[in-house]
Design a protein around this motif. Structure first.
Motif, short mmCIF file in Angstrom:
data_model
loop_
_atom_site.label_atom_id
_atom_site.label_comp_id
_atom_site.label_asym_id
_atom_site.label_seq_id
_atom_site.Cartn_x
_atom_site.Cartn_y
_atom_site.Cartn_z
N SER B 112 -1.32 -62.74 22.68
CA SER B 112 -2.64 -63.40 22.71
C SER B 112 -3.09 -63.93 24.05
O SER B 112 -4.28 -63.88 24.34
CB SER B 112 -2.70 -64.53 21.70
OG SER B 112 -1.46 -64.79 21.16
N VAL B 113 -2.18 -64.42 24.88
CA VAL B 113 -2.67 -65.01 26.14
C VAL B 113 -3.32 -63.96 27.05
O VAL B 113 -4.45 -64.15 27.50
CB VAL B 113 -1.53 -65.77 26.86
CG1 VAL B 113 -1.95 -66.16 28.25
CG2 VAL B 113 -1.14 -66.99 26.07
N PRO B 114 -2.67 -62.83 27.30
CA PRO B 114 -3.34 -61.82 28.14
C PRO B 114 -4.65 -61.35 27.52
O PRO B 114 -5.64 -61.15 28.23
CB PRO B 114 -2.33 -60.67 28.18
CG PRO B 114 -1.02 -61.28 27.87
CD PRO B 114 -1.29 -62.41 26.94
N LEU B 115 -4.64 -61.21 26.19
CA LEU B 115 -5.85 -60.76 25.51
C LEU B 115 -6.96 -61.80 25.67
O LEU B 115 -8.11 -61.47 25.94
CB LEU B 115 -5.55 -60.54 24.03
CG LEU B 115 -6.44 -59.54 23.29
CD1 LEU B 115 -6.42 -58.20 23.97
CD2 LEU B 115 -5.98 -59.42 21.85
N GLY B 116 -6.59 -63.08 25.51
CA GLY B 116 -7.57 -64.15 25.66
C GLY B 116 -8.13 -64.20 27.06
O GLY B 116 -9.33 -64.37 27.27
N VAL B 117 -7.25 -64.05 28.04
CA VAL B 117 -7.70 -64.06 29.44
C VAL B 117 -8.64 -62.88 29.71
O VAL B 117 -9.72 -63.03 30.29
CB VAL B 117 -6.48 -64.01 30.39
CG1 VAL B 117 -6.93 -63.76 31.81
CG2 VAL B 117 -5.68 -65.29 30.28
N ALA B 118 -8.21 -61.70 29.27
CA ALA B 118 -9.04 -60.50 29.48
C ALA B 118 -10.40 -60.67 28.83
O ALA B 118 -11.43 -60.30 29.41
CB ALA B 118 -8.32 -59.28 28.91
N ALA B 119 -10.42 -61.22 27.62
CA ALA B 119 -11.68 -61.42 26.91
C ALA B 119 -12.56 -62.42 27.64
O ALA B 119 -13.79 -62.27 27.68
CB ALA B 119 -11.40 -61.89 25.49
N ALA B 120 -11.93 -63.45 28.26
CA ALA B 120 -12.72 -64.47 28.95
C ALA B 120 -13.31 -63.93 30.24
O ALA B 120 -14.42 -64.28 30.63
CB ALA B 120 -11.85 -65.69 29.22
#
Lengths: 507, 305, 296
Positions: B112-120
């Motif tokens: 989730s963290v990489p995905l959250g960062v990428a999404a942001a």
């Protein structure tokens, strides 16, 4: 995403349905039968667990003085070569020589005396109490001769001595006690325990020193592993992937489809368990409609037992009309029975003063779908229910506290083939008795204590007739068990619902 | 810093006490301990005898403090079902649950963290939509369905992994995925929201204006601040997972503390349930406590408040 | 200097900007459409359901949906293990899911808002107590509470709503508290206090209107949360009792046939998924739309 979600389940179903799934040869190839059970066992010590699986393991690991043949119901000699009734309260046993326990200890009278006296002492808390509370003590008469003194006349004595009462090694048990036995069991049975992971997994190996003259025969399968897998779908997945070779208590709808696939053997066998409806006939809970015998008779006519058995219970089950299983000693079948007749039910209800029916609490702990079908039947004659579905422990507590005027329960009699194991349990004035009828209690008392089979049969018939006449409890149907196992296994279930792995073979 | 630590510790202890007392009360209300201990075949006299012997007829407060006293010295009593020491029982089962929990939260964070960062970084883009959709899937998918589907595909059909049990590390792969997936959505959304907020703040614009490389801006400044609420949330999620592990442990036959908790509740095994609740709430409190400490270290402003 | 004419000013009114934001937001539109459909289905259930969802037909159990070779148009989505029409149960189940979601969110919203606003506004001791309560609530095992309540009071729709309501207030409390904290330090609140407005008046006229946006966002998310939690409770037998056609209960009842007749859990599962997805889209969209307004 939605399509994908549906497609994946569809695909799984298709793969299984078309038998795409291949089965590994794991079991037979390393002579190990992998068995799955659905609950954690509290202890593997025979006298400190009450689960059926515990009984199954008990037959594998230990022997009793006698052994009941599952087909003929005869009591055959096992650790005792012969017995004699000295008088109606004393039995003498001659013991078998040359038998050795799994740890090398010699079997003799000391072991029998020790075991029986240990169990007779209530401070030791052996479970269930009714299995061990009927004798006073045991005396050693010789190195291979024992005398058992009963407290009172007890006709089911041989039944218990040929099943649940098994012999423990005195040297080992007096040292290790129940804690030690639970971790490292020692017995004389056809299988010895090689590993115990409490509640998780038990491993067994064939005992090569098993006495050849045993009525249990000689075991064929070399190794058995019993694992606890609580989730039924996981058990099935393990069966399909070859991790497990044998499972039981398969739901009938699942068993039907497994049988249709043809990749595994499925067998069905009746059991001694029966379902029943219990009513608050004497107003123990409160003044309620169940106090009136006409209401109870109405309910008896309202339930479509035949329909439910055919559609839901399935297998070898059948409707029962006496509050016992037909094979049990004393289970008279020629008594009053009730046919499925909703019109008659409505008439009886109107007579009793409920022309528009009434609402009642209804309690159950298993077979929710059977209960729902019965509720449906009751609704059809105007009776609505406030249904409560509890876990067994909570159900039992509530019923025994007098808190349930109407409930659906089952009883397996611990596979004891005698009416005293069921009817007397429920109708002799005990905690589960909601009618406490003096006539029934009297007749059951006669049946439970007399040693004359004819007297017992007559008394039990009188009790069962009265129970049926007054519908103190209403017997519903017998239960059955489905077994599913690998095609490499030759296994035959027995009607006492105690699988005997020592008679199973590889094909 | 010391004062802050002591204050938090004191509060944590109080919470643990309250939770354990409430649970004690709930358990006693919902089942009769004398009957649970005596077992199904005991007579009324037996039950009464047990009630006297174990003091079940005393007021609830007295019974609770008695239990608490013994618990403080490490004696959690004996299980009504297994008749063995509760502490030994829990210790044995807990190792499985801890293994599962740690690998699941690691999986959740890695997912989730990489995905959250990428999404942001790219709001309202394809990645953002996918991330949001996956997070909803994670919340709306019944975990038992997901678990059984994984078993059917990876174990039964393609024979890649073992179906159930806890013997080898391969046995933990599917359970980790199922349990981790359950914790992932919240972590992902929080990371995304946190990053979005931080990325639009003044000091990030300043850093960019200063000419710092984007990656430096991202990791050294933005992520460090965005991660603060995520740390707390991770601790919370880990605590939840101990409870959510019931389904996963049941389906994969993992025999951990979660499975033990559910089975003990249905068996009315009060000492075991009481002991498990104490252990779980202590874990949760210790985790949030360390999360708070970590946050205070990351952001000095929190300490002063 | 740019020309300011009346037309430009009109098109910049708050409500038209708001309307444009809402209808332009894809997520909100999709979410609203699905939720609206669910509500309509729930309301018109007696009119559109082809059969009585409680009628048992033991001779026609486990009939597959119409697209399977063994299915028929008599039961478009098949029948369950007691022969009840699945489509009818699905339709009536919408009522139960929505009732549970909204009911639980209302109760938990009330509790959480009262606690959170009080903590945020009064601070000090009140804040300490509320924070303590929140931590205790988060450390309590949900399953145990649900089980105890069911053991004492018995399971029913009302009990489930109450249990969920009393368990889901923590997020409300946390968010309301932080929102109130933000608002409290605003100038207009200080002004109201200086003028001598009563606490009640300040809470109702200054605080509440400004935190209501966050409240709506959290409420929508908690509705979805409650619906999913009910499904999990049903799996453990602690949720709604049969024969009520709750989607969660339908999934749990179909579990044993999962490997053989997967549509039994897929159909209610998809319904649950769509509803929860829609509610989440609405909540997220609401947050997106109202967020810029709240930024200071």
């Amino acid at each position: 995403m939605i399509v994908k979600k549906y497609f994946s389940t569809f695909l799984a179903g298709t793969l299984l349905a078309t038998g795409f799934v291949s089965v590994a040869q794991a079991g037979k190839s390393d002579d190990t039968l992998n068995v799955a059970i659905d609950r954690e066992l509290e202890s593997i010590d025979n006298y400190y667990n009450t689960a059926r699986e515990g009984i199954v393991i008990s037959r594998m690991v230990w022997d009793g003085l006698l052994y009941r043949d599952p087909k003929t119901n005869e009591y055959l000699p096992n650790l005792a070569t012969s017995y004699k009734w000295v008088d109606s309260k004393t039995i003498e046993f001659d013991l078998r020589q040359g038998v050795k326990f799994h740890n090398g200890e010699k079997f003799d009278a000391d072991d029998v005396v020790f075991t029986l006296n240990y169990l007779a002492d209530p401070a030791n808390g052996a479970k269930p109490a009714r299995n061990v509370n009927w004798w006073k003590n045991a005396e050693k008469l010789g190195e291979y001769k024992v005398q058992l003194n009963l407290k009172k006349e007890f006709p089911a004595a041989l039944e218990f001595l040929s099943g649940p009462i098994v012999m423990y090694p005195n040297d080992y048990y007096s040292e290790a006690g129940p804690e030690g036995m639970a971790l490292k069991p020692v017995g004389t049975g056809p299988y010895q325990v090689t590993s115990v992971e409490p509640g998780k997994r038990y491993k067994f190996k064939k005992y090569d020193g098993y006495h050849a003259s045993s009525p249990k025969g000689s075991a064929s399968i070399g190794n058995i592993v019993i694992r606890t897998i609580a989730e039924s779908n996981t058990q099935l997945a393990e069966l399909f992937s070859g991790g497990i070779d044998w499972i039981w208590k398969v739901k009938p709808d699942q068993a039907k489809r497994i049988a249709a696939q043809g990749a595994f053997t499925t067998k069905n066998s009746s059991t001694m368990r029966i379902g029943y409806l219990n009513f608050d006939a004497m107003g123990r809970h409160s003044k309620n409609p169940m106090n009136d015998v006409r209401v109870r008779r109405a309910i008896a006519h309202a339930i479509d037992r035949e329909g439910i058995v055919k559609a839901l219970v399935q297998g070898e089950s059948m409707v029962v009309n006496s509050l016992c299983f037909p094979s049990q000693f004393g289970c008279a079948q020629d008594i009053k029975s009730y046919d499925y007749n909703p019109e008659k039910a409505k008439k009886l209800l109107a007579e009793a003063g409920y022309p528009n029916g009434f609402e009642t609490p209804f309690l159950a702990y298993r077979n929710r779908d059977f209960a729902e079908a019965m509720i449906n039947n009751l609704n059809a004659v105007g009776i609505t229910t406030k249904f409560e579905y509890l876990k067994y422990a909570a159900f039992r507590d509530k019923v025994q506290d007098g808190g349930s005027p109407f409930n659906f329960g089952t009883w397996g009699s611990y596979s004891i083939n005698d009416v005293s194991a069921i009817t007397s349990h429920f109708q002799s004035g005990g905690k589960d008795d909601y009618s406490k009828d003096p006539e029934v209690i009297k007749q059951l008392g006669i049946g439970d204590t007399s040693v004359d089979p004819a007297v017992r049969k007559a008394a039990y018939k009188a009790a069962l007739s009265r129970i049926s006449e007054e519908v103190f409890m209403f017997p519903l149907w017998s239960y059955n068990t489905w077994y599913a196992f690998s095609k490499d296994v030759d296994f035959n279930p027995t009607p006492d619902e105690i699988p005997r792995f020592f008679t199973a073979k590889w094909l | 810093m010391l004062y802050y630590t002591l204050k938090r510790l004191g509060l944590a202890g109080l919470v643990a006490l309250t939770v354990s007392f409430i649970s004690f009360g709930l358990l006693y209300i919902s089942s009769d301990p004398a009957i649970a201990m005596a077992g199904e075949t005991a007579s009324d006299a037996d039950i009464e005898a047990i009630r006297q012997l174990y003091g079940f007829d005393r007021p609830i407060l007295v019974q609770y403090f008695d239990w608490l006293q013994r618990a403080m010295s490490g004696d959690l009593g004996k299980s009504y079902y297994f008749r063995t020491d509760v502490s030994a029982l829990i210790a044995e089962r807990l190792s499985t649950t801890m293994t599962l929990g740690v690998s699941a939260i690691t999986f959740a964070i890695v997912l989730s963290v990489p995905l959250g960062v990428a999404a942001a970084i790219r709001p309202n883009s394809v990645i953002d939509r996918i991330a949001l959709f996956l997070s909803v899937m994670g919340q709306a998918l019944p975990s038992f369905w997901f678990a059984l589907m994984l078993i059917v595909f990876l174990s039964v059909t393609f024979r890649l992994l073992p179906t159930s049990g806890s013997d080898t590390w391969q046995h933990f792969i599917m359970p980790t995925i199922v349990l981790g997936y359950y914790a992932a959505p919240a972590i992902m959304r929080l990371t995304r929201t946190g990053m979005l907020e931080v990325l639009s703040t003044d000091y990030i614009r300043t850093a960019r204006a200063k000419g710092l490389r984007p990656r430096v801006v991202l990791f050294k400044h933005a992520l460090r601040n965005a991660v603060i609420p995520v740390v707390s949330l991770t601790a919370v999620q880990f605590g939840f997972m101990l409870g959510g592990s019931i389904v996963v442990e049941t389906i994969f036959a993992l025999h951990g503390a979660g499975f033990l908790a559910w089975e003990s509740i249905t068996r009315n095994d009060l000492p075991t349930v009481q002991g498990l609740i104490l252990v779980f709430s202590l874990f949760y409190i210790v985790l949030t406590f360390f999360a708070d400490l970590l946050n205070a270290w990351l952001d000095p402003r929190i300490r002063i408040n | 200097m740019s020309e300011i004419n009346s037309k430009t000013l009109e098109s910049q009114t708050k409500s038209s900007v708001f309307r444009r934001r809402v209808f332009g937001h894809q997520g909100v539109m999709i979410g609203a459409a699905i939720v609206l459909a669910a509500v309509l289905i729930a309301l018109s259930a007696p009119l559109i359901a082809p059969h009585d969802p409680y009628y048992q037909d033991l001779l026609n159990r486990l009939v597959p949906p119409v697209w399977d070779s063994r299915g028929s148009w008599e039961h478009i989505l098949g029948t369950d293990h007691l022969g009840r029409d699945y489509l009818s149960r699905l339709i009536y189940g919408a009522r139960i899911s929505l009732l549970i979601g909204v009911g639980a969110a209302l109760i938990s919203g009330l509790i959480g808002t009262v606690l959170g606003v009080a903590a945020g506004y009064f601070g000090g001791r009140v804040d300490m107590i509320v924070t303590f309560m929140i931590t205790v609530r988060l450390s309590m095992p949900v399953v145990l509470v649900a089980l105890a309540v069911v053991a004492i009071v018995g399971g029913s729709l009302q009990v489930v709503i109450m249990v969920l309501g009393f368990l889901l207030w923590d997020r409300f409390a946390v968010v309301m508290r932080s929102s109130t904290l933000q608002i409290r330090s605003m100038d207009y609140v200080a002004a109201a206090q200086a003028v001598g407005c009563s606490t009640t008046r300040i809470l109702t006229t200054e605080i509440m209107p400004n935190v209501v946006n966050n409240l709506i966002v959290i409420a929508t998310l908690e509705i979805a949360h409650a619906i999913i939690l009910e499904a999990a409770l049903s799996f453990l037998g602690l949720g709604v009792q049969p024969p009520l056609p709750s989607w969660g209960l339908m999934v749990s009842e179909g579990k044993d046939m999962m490997l053989f007749e997967p549509w039994l859990i897929t159909i209610p599962g998809v319904a649950l998924f769509l509803l929860v997805l829609a509610i989440n889209l609405l909540g997220d969209g609401a947050r997106d739309i109202t967020a810029p307004e709240n930024r200071n």
